[in-house]
Design an enzyme around this catalytic site. Sequence first.
Site, mmCIF file in Angstrom:
data_model
loop_
_atom_site.group_PDB
_atom_site.id
_atom_site.type_symbol
_atom_site.label_atom_id
_atom_site.label_comp_id
_atom_site.label_asym_id
_atom_site.label_seq_id
_atom_site.Cartn_x
_atom_site.Cartn_y
_atom_site.Cartn_z
ATOM 1 N N CYS A 79 8.237 3.925 2.913
ATOM 2 C CA CYS A 79 8.468 3.814 1.471
ATOM 3 C C CYS A 79 9.687 2.915 1.212
ATOM 4 C CB CYS A 79 8.581 5.193 0.834
ATOM 5 S SG CYS A 79 8.424 5.152 -0.977
ATOM 6 N N HIS A 187 3.475 7.241 2.106
ATOM 7 C CA HIS A 187 4.149 8.345 2.795
ATOM 8 C C HIS A 187 3.198 8.973 3.814
ATOM 9 C CE1 HIS A 187 7.869 8.776 0.410
ATOM 10 N NE2 HIS A 187 7.143 8.277 -0.579
ATOM 11 N N GLU A 189 3.820 11.335 5.801
ATOM 12 C CA GLU A 189 4.062 12.780 5.821
ATOM 13 C C GLU A 189 3.391 13.503 4.669
ATOM 14 O OE1 GLU A 189 7.424 11.206 3.252
ATOM 15 O OE2 GLU A 189 6.190 10.498 4.923
#
Length: 205
Positions: A79, A187, A189
Site C-alpha cells: 500500500c 493489502h 493481509e
Amino acid sequence: MIAIIDYGVGNLFSLKSSFAAIGADTVVTGDPAVIRGADKLVLPGVGAFGDAAALLRRNRLDQLVREETASGKPLLGICLGMQLLFDYSLEYGRHQGLGLIPGSVRPIRDYIPAAYKTPHIGWNALRFPAGQPVSPLFRHIREGACVYFVHSFCAAECEPHVIASAEYGAELTAAAARENVYGVQFHPEKSGDAGLHILRAFCEL
C-alpha cells in the site's frame, strides 16, 4: 526471518498474523541491527506519503532500506509502503521517495472517470501484463484473482516495472517490481486466500 519494518505507520500486527498463518517467521521492528539480520524485508504503510517519508528519514531507515536492497535482500512494499518505493509522490505537494523503482505516485482522480469515487475501496481482479512471464510474486495465483484495495493515489510512469494492474474506471498499477524489490498497492493481509498465496510466494523468493 522476515522483518516487518516499524517506522510509525502501518497495519503491522494484522500483517504479522497473516504471515503467521502461513508459518512464516516474522518480527515487527525498527531496530537497524534486526533489519540487517533479516532474510527479507516488508515495508508496510497507511496514511500520507509525506509524513511516512519523513518518519523513515527521521528514524534513518530510508538509507538502511536502500543499502539492504542493494545487497540483494528481497523487499515487499505494501500500500503506502509500495508508493514509497518510487522516486516521488505528488500527494499534497511533492515528496521524495526511496527511488528503488523508477516512477511517480499521482492521484487516481487524474485517471478515473468523474463518476468514480475516491478513495478506491474494494475488491478488484488482478491483470497480468500480456506477453510477459508472470512475476514470481504471483506464482501461486491465477490472473483474475481478487484482492482488496484502499487508496486514492497510484503508481504512474512505471510501465516497464508493472507486474499487475487492476481496473477501476481505468487501468491502475496494482503491483510493480524491479529486481529484488516488489510493491503491491493492495493489502495482501486483507485479501483472503489470494493474499496469503502472495505472501507465501514472497517468502519463497
